[in-house]
Scaffold this motif. Structure first.
Motif, PDB file in Angstrom:
ATOM      1  N   TRP A  10       0.841  -1.199   0.000  1.00  0.00           N
ATOM      2  CA  TRP A  10       0.000   0.000   0.000  1.00  0.00           C
ATOM      3  C   TRP A  10       0.878   1.251   0.000  1.00  0.00           C
ATOM      4  O   TRP A  10       0.647   2.188  -0.756  1.00  0.00           O
ATOM      5  CB  TRP A  10      -0.912  -0.038   1.222  1.00  0.00           C
ATOM      6  N   GLU A  11       1.906   1.255   0.836  1.00  0.00           N
ATOM      7  CA  GLU A  11       2.794   2.414   0.928  1.00  0.00           C
ATOM      8  C   GLU A  11       3.589   2.622  -0.360  1.00  0.00           C
ATOM      9  O   GLU A  11       3.791   3.761  -0.792  1.00  0.00           O
ATOM     10  CB  GLU A  11       3.734   2.263   2.130  1.00  0.00           C
ATOM     11  N   GLN A  14       1.197   4.201  -2.853  1.00  0.00           N
ATOM     12  CA  GLN A  14       0.957   5.604  -2.529  1.00  0.00           C
ATOM     13  C   GLN A  14       2.158   6.474  -2.898  1.00  0.00           C
ATOM     14  O   GLN A  14       1.995   7.574  -3.429  1.00  0.00           O
ATOM     15  CB  GLN A  14       0.635   5.765  -1.041  1.00  0.00           C
ATOM     16  N   ARG A  17       2.411   7.073  -6.614  1.00  0.00           N
ATOM     17  CA  ARG A  17       1.431   8.079  -7.018  1.00  0.00           C
ATOM     18  C   ARG A  17       1.893   9.484  -6.640  1.00  0.00           C
ATOM     19  O   ARG A  17       1.708  10.425  -7.400  1.00  0.00           O
ATOM     20  CB  ARG A  17       0.070   7.764  -6.417  1.00  0.00           C
ATOM     21  N   THR A  24      -2.290   1.517 -10.103  1.00  0.00           N
ATOM     22  CA  THR A  24      -3.510   0.851  -9.677  1.00  0.00           C
ATOM     23  C   THR A  24      -3.090  -0.332  -8.831  1.00  0.00           C
ATOM     24  O   THR A  24      -2.236  -1.120  -9.227  1.00  0.00           O
ATOM     25  CB  THR A  24      -4.331   0.353 -10.886  1.00  0.00           C
ATOM     26  N   SER A  30     -10.609  -6.449  -0.069  1.00  0.00           N
ATOM     27  CA  SER A  30     -10.113  -5.275   0.642  1.00  0.00           C
ATOM     28  C   SER A  30     -11.192  -4.694   1.526  1.00  0.00           C
ATOM     29  O   SER A  30     -12.357  -4.654   1.161  1.00  0.00           O
ATOM     30  CB  SER A  30      -9.658  -4.208  -0.348  1.00  0.00           C
ATOM     31  N   GLN A  32     -10.424  -1.669   2.685  1.00  0.00           N
ATOM     32  CA  GLN A  32     -10.018  -0.273   2.556  1.00  0.00           C
ATOM     33  C   GLN A  32     -10.454   0.249   1.182  1.00  0.00           C
ATOM     34  O   GLN A  32     -10.203  -0.384   0.170  1.00  0.00           O
ATOM     35  CB  GLN A  32      -8.497  -0.197   2.669  1.00  0.00           C
ATOM     36  N   SER A  33     -11.080   1.389   1.140  1.00  0.00           N
ATOM     37  CA  SER A  33     -11.490   1.943  -0.142  1.00  0.00           C
ATOM     38  C   SER A  33     -10.504   3.027  -0.562  1.00  0.00           C
ATOM     39  O   SER A  33      -9.926   3.717   0.258  1.00  0.00           O
ATOM     40  CB  SER A  33     -12.907   2.506  -0.068  1.00  0.00           C
ATOM     41  N   SER A  34     -10.314   3.139  -1.863  1.00  0.00           N
ATOM     42  CA  SER A  34      -9.380   4.115  -2.408  1.00  0.00           C
ATOM     43  C   SER A  34      -9.724   4.342  -3.870  1.00  0.00           C
ATOM     44  O   SER A  34     -10.318   3.477  -4.518  1.00  0.00           O
ATOM     45  CB  SER A  34      -7.953   3.581  -2.276  1.00  0.00           C
ATOM     46  N   ASP A  35      -9.306   5.489  -4.379  1.00  0.00           N
ATOM     47  CA  ASP A  35      -9.551   5.781  -5.784  1.00  0.00           C
ATOM     48  C   ASP A  35      -8.611   4.989  -6.702  1.00  0.00           C
ATOM     49  O   ASP A  35      -8.831   4.934  -7.894  1.00  0.00           O
ATOM     50  CB  ASP A  35      -9.415   7.284  -6.049  1.00  0.00           C
ATOM     51  N   PHE A  36      -7.572   4.366  -6.154  1.00  0.00           N
ATOM     52  CA  PHE A  36      -6.633   3.629  -6.992  1.00  0.00           C
ATOM     53  C   PHE A  36      -6.508   2.156  -6.610  1.00  0.00           C
ATOM     54  O   PHE A  36      -5.761   1.413  -7.225  1.00  0.00           O
ATOM     55  CB  PHE A  36      -5.253   4.297  -6.981  1.00  0.00           C
ATOM     56  N   ALA A  37      -7.243   1.700  -5.604  1.00  0.00           N
ATOM     57  CA  ALA A  37      -7.195   0.304  -5.172  1.00  0.00           C
ATOM     58  C   ALA A  37      -8.491  -0.393  -5.569  1.00  0.00           C
ATOM     59  O   ALA A  37      -9.578   0.118  -5.322  1.00  0.00           O
ATOM     60  CB  ALA A  37      -6.978   0.217  -3.669  1.00  0.00           C
TER      61      ALA A  37
END
Length: 167
Positions: A10-11, A14, A17, A24, A30, A32-37
């Motif tokens: 994840w790190e 990030q 990005r 992506t 998951s 965890q929600s994210s705009d790229f996951a």
């Protein structure tokens, strides 16, 4: 939230990005929600997804979504870079076997390692991946690099030592 390898992945995503690399992050499940996951097999982190089911989901996603580079922490033989976060699966079973006292139990564990179906599937996939000359391996340590060379005869040029970063 699951552990060190997941957090580290994840790190990395990030940070890529942050420096302007479109990234992506694909996962089986998951929470965890994210705009790229993207969770390819649902959002229940307690649900076990088989290696083959996840592999098919990743391949379907990649067929529908062009990409420049595939960096994976799982031994899929269609990736560009394999990043074995916990070392090789073969080394894992050897270290597990040697952790038992005496001589009979370690021998028994080495001879019956195939009974751990999940680890056997991952280990066979890792063997196939390491045979693919076009795949680079990102090793977190000299120890992991040695594992790839000793267990799978991967050439030194294909293994890149990339220690975990520290903020």
């Amino acid at each position: 939230s699951l552990g060190g390898a997941e957090r580290s992945t994840w790190e990395i995503a990030q940070q890529l990005r942050r420096i302007g690399i479109e990234t992506t992050l694909l996962s089986a499940v998951s929470s965890q929600s994210s705009d790229f996951a993207i969770a390819l097999c649902g959002c229940d982190p307690n649900k076990k997804i088989s290696f083959s089911a996840y592999q098919k989901a990743v391949q379907k996603y990649l067929a529908d979504n062009p990409n420049d580079l595939i960096h994976s922490t799982l031994p899929f033989d269609f990736v560009d870079i394999y990043h074995p976060m916990g070392g090789s699966y073969k080394e894992s079973y050897l270290r597990n076997a040697s952790s038992y006292p005496g001589t009979l139990m370690p021998l028994w564990k080495r001879q019956t390692h195939f009974l751990n179906r999940r680890r056997t599937v991952y280990m066979k996939a890792e063997v196939q991946l390491c045979r693919r000359e076009r795949i680079s391996i990102a090793a977190l340590s000299a120890y992991v690099k040695r594992q790839c060379i000793e267990h799978y005869e991967v050439s030194d040029e294909r293994i890149h030592l990339i220690p975990n970063g520290v903020e």
